[in-house]
Each structure stands twice: as C-alpha cells, then as structure tokens.
Enzyme design. Structure first.
Site, PDB file in Angstrom:
ATOM      1  N   LYS A 175     -30.716  30.552  44.596  1.00 51.66           N
ATOM      2  CA  LYS A 175     -30.587  31.286  45.856  1.00 51.66           C
ATOM      3  C   LYS A 175     -31.813  32.169  46.036  1.00 51.66           C
ATOM      4  O   LYS A 175     -32.567  32.413  45.098  1.00 51.66           O
ATOM      5  CB  LYS A 175     -29.338  32.187  45.866  1.00 51.66           C
ATOM      6  CG  LYS A 175     -28.006  31.465  45.748  1.00 51.66           C
ATOM      7  CD  LYS A 175     -27.625  30.754  47.013  1.00 51.66           C
ATOM      8  CE  LYS A 175     -26.253  30.129  46.940  1.00 51.66           C
ATOM      9  NZ  LYS A 175     -26.189  28.894  46.206  1.00 51.66           N
TER      10      LYS A 175
ATOM     11  N   SER B 237     -26.920  24.194  49.689  1.00 45.22           N
ATOM     12  CA  SER B 237     -27.003  25.598  50.098  1.00 45.22           C
ATOM     13  C   SER B 237     -28.423  26.104  50.326  1.00 45.22           C
ATOM     14  O   SER B 237     -28.618  27.124  50.963  1.00 45.22           O
ATOM     15  CB  SER B 237     -26.295  26.509  49.084  1.00 45.22           C
ATOM     16  OG  SER B 237     -27.034  26.586  47.891  1.00 45.22           O
TER      17      SER B 237
END
Length: 189
Positions: A147, A110
C-alpha cells in the site's frame, strides 16, 4: 516519558487476534518466506494479501541486454537507427542496495491505479526510508500487504490505489512493520 519496550495495556489483548493466541513480529529468512506466505493465505478472514511470493535478486547474474541509442516513439513512428549504444545490466538499474533488496510477486487489485497488477514483480529496498507517499510492503497484524504509506496529523494510513478498496488506518492496538519500499514494478504486457 519512556519510549520503546513493552507498555502495560498496549496492544491487542492476548487471544483476540485471528490466530487466537499471542503473536509477535519476526524477521524471516528468504528461504522459508514462501512457505509462511502460503500458510497465511489459507485463512479466509485475512486482510487483503497482495504479496504472493518473495525472492532475493541474484546479483551474480551478469546478463547484459542491448540498449539502443535512439528512444522509441510512443506516438508517431520515428526513424530507427541500427546502432546499439551499449549493453546494460538490469541489476545495476533496478537494485541500488543488493544486500537489502528483494522481489515480491503480488496478487490482488488494490494497487491497480499505481501500476501494480496481479502477478507483477515488485523490487523492494529495505535500505530506503519508508516516508509518507512511498509505496511499501507492510505487515499489519502479521499479514502482508502492499500500500501507499500516508502520515497525516499524527495518524498513519496504508492507502490503496483503487477506489474499490478501503484505506487501512493503523490504530494504537495494531501491529505494523514496514518490510521495505517498492522501487520498481516489473510486469508483462
């Protein structure tokens, strides 16, 4: 308006989370964090977990690596000099706050476009303020992820750096704890 503490009606109703019971955020000793991560990864319904292992840097290690005076050309070859400028200790360059720094190993794709790949080691500093735009290690509803933190118009997001993954909007019923800010990525070629 009072701030902090428990608020009536706030949070997820007891028993509706993936664990089926009441949960709370806790600080973990590094020595048991790996075991807890392994047990968390056994649940198939997880938010994409990208933190695989947690390590504390060894500040006692004093191994100096030669640093060459001439930079290396990434384009056309350059004339090399056999002159070593000195030796450097990578701890001094990668770890600014030794007591609040740890390393994590990641899995998942990701954050690929941020240069974070499976099996990379991330240097994470808890002393740095997690502001919008920083890459962070976050615990969302008890699950670890890495993230980019984004705050926009009083809304908070955890943004992936890969278009194949959706952003995570942090809603009022979600638990979020930022473990630290990623300062460096170490990966093999």
């Amino acid at each position: 308006m009072p701030r902090g503490g428990k608020r009536e009606g706030a949070g997820r109703p007891v028993g509706t989370g993936k664990y089926g019971e009441k949960t709370k955020a806790v600080r973990l000793p590094i020595s048991i964090a790996d075991e807890i991560l392994i047990s968390l990864q056994q649940s198939p319904e997880k938010l994409e977990i990208v933190v695989n292992s947690i390590f504390k840097p060894d500040a006692q290690t004093k191994y100096r690596i030669p640093l060459y005076l001439s930079p290396i050309a990434a384009g056309f070859p350059a004339v090399t000099e056999d002159y070593v400028e000195g030796k450097i200790d990578l701890n001094r360059h990668l770890v600014k706050h030794p007591e609040s720094t740890f390393l994590v190993r990641v899995t998942g794709e990701s954050m690929r476009n941020a240069g974070i790949h499976p099996n990379d080691l991330l240097v994470v500093d808890r002393a740095i303020e997690p502001i919008s735009g920083k890459v962070v290690i976050a615990v969302v509803d008890g699950e670890l992820t890495v993230k980019r933190l984004r705050k926009h118009r009083d809304r908070l997001w955890l943004m992936p750096e890969n278009p194949d993954y959706p952003p995570i909007e942090i809603g009022e019923n979600m638990e979020l704890h930022i473990w630290g800010v990623v300062t460096n990525v170490i990966h093999a070629l």
